[in-house]
Design a protein around this motif. Structure first.
Motif, mmCIF file in Angstrom:
data_model
loop_
_atom_site.group_PDB
_atom_site.id
_atom_site.type_symbol
_atom_site.label_atom_id
_atom_site.label_comp_id
_atom_site.label_asym_id
_atom_site.label_seq_id
_atom_site.Cartn_x
_atom_site.Cartn_y
_atom_site.Cartn_z
ATOM 1 N N TYR A 64 0.869 -1.170 0.000
ATOM 2 C CA TYR A 64 0.000 0.000 0.000
ATOM 3 C C TYR A 64 0.911 1.227 0.000
ATOM 4 O O TYR A 64 1.736 1.390 0.904
ATOM 5 C CB TYR A 64 -0.908 0.013 1.237
ATOM 6 C CG TYR A 64 -1.868 -1.139 1.249
ATOM 7 C CD1 TYR A 64 -3.004 -1.101 0.446
ATOM 8 C CD2 TYR A 64 -1.651 -2.251 2.037
ATOM 9 C CE1 TYR A 64 -3.905 -2.159 0.448
ATOM 10 C CE2 TYR A 64 -2.540 -3.309 2.046
ATOM 11 C CZ TYR A 64 -3.656 -3.255 1.253
ATOM 12 O OH TYR A 64 -4.534 -4.296 1.257
ATOM 13 N N PRO A 65 0.777 2.106 -0.970
ATOM 14 C CA PRO A 65 1.727 3.209 -1.090
ATOM 15 C C PRO A 65 1.675 4.225 0.057
ATOM 16 O O PRO A 65 2.693 4.739 0.462
ATOM 17 C CB PRO A 65 1.365 3.867 -2.408
ATOM 18 C CG PRO A 65 0.000 3.391 -2.738
ATOM 19 C CD PRO A 65 -0.182 2.090 -2.046
ATOM 20 N N ASN A 66 0.527 4.522 0.618
ATOM 21 C CA ASN A 66 0.409 5.569 1.641
ATOM 22 C C ASN A 66 0.044 5.013 3.018
ATOM 23 O O ASN A 66 -0.369 5.755 3.886
ATOM 24 C CB ASN A 66 -0.639 6.604 1.222
ATOM 25 C CG ASN A 66 -0.226 7.335 -0.040
ATOM 26 O OD1 ASN A 66 0.959 7.548 -0.277
ATOM 27 N ND2 ASN A 66 -1.194 7.694 -0.847
ATOM 28 N N LYS A 67 0.206 3.749 3.226
ATOM 29 C CA LYS A 67 -0.176 3.142 4.488
ATOM 30 C C LYS A 67 0.990 3.211 5.467
ATOM 31 O O LYS A 67 2.078 2.741 5.176
ATOM 32 C CB LYS A 67 -0.593 1.688 4.264
ATOM 33 C CG LYS A 67 -1.179 1.032 5.471
ATOM 34 C CD LYS A 67 -1.681 -0.349 5.148
ATOM 35 C CE LYS A 67 -2.319 -0.987 6.343
ATOM 36 N NZ LYS A 67 -2.803 -2.318 6.047
ATOM 37 N N GLU A 68 0.759 3.817 6.633
ATOM 38 C CA GLU A 68 1.794 3.907 7.644
ATOM 39 C C GLU A 68 1.669 2.728 8.589
ATOM 40 O O GLU A 68 0.579 2.316 8.955
ATOM 41 C CB GLU A 68 1.674 5.221 8.401
ATOM 42 C CG GLU A 68 1.986 6.427 7.548
ATOM 43 C CD GLU A 68 2.004 7.693 8.360
ATOM 44 O OE1 GLU A 68 2.241 7.619 9.577
ATOM 45 O OE2 GLU A 68 1.782 8.751 7.772
#
Length: 97
Positions: free
Chosen positions: A92-96
């Motif tokens: 997931y590109p924006n998952k922290e």
């Protein structure tokens, strides 16, 4: 080419969600198909602009190139093989975390 079924239960047991893997495989198949199309277009682009005097020779060469690409395994088949061999990763590109 025979159709091979996939065991979705096995795919989900390795790691991660099996449905996410299916989406990743479909996106990878689109990437492979787009890359193949670009390569084919580049090879066939060479023949543009030649005069009609050697048309027969060029048509044979274009046909040979096209048939070589047709013999390649289908993009979906290759993406499934890559996923089963754990050669494809997804995130997931924006998952922290």
């Amino acid at each position: 080419m025979p159709i091979r079924t996939l065991d979705l239960e096995e795919m989900g047991s390795k790691k991660g969600n099996r449905y996410e893997k299916i989406v990743a495989m479909s996106k990878r198949a689109r990437q492979i198909a787009a890359q193949e199309k670009l390569e084919l277009d580049e090879k066939l682009k060479y023949f543009e602009g030649f005069e009609d005097e050697d048309e027969f020779t060029f048509n044979e060469e274009q046909e040979r190139i096209s048939k070589a690409f047709e013999k390649l395994p289908h993009a979906t088949q290759r993406s499934v093989s890559e996923m089963l061999d754990d050669k494809v990763t997804y995130r997931y590109p924006n998952k922290e975390i």
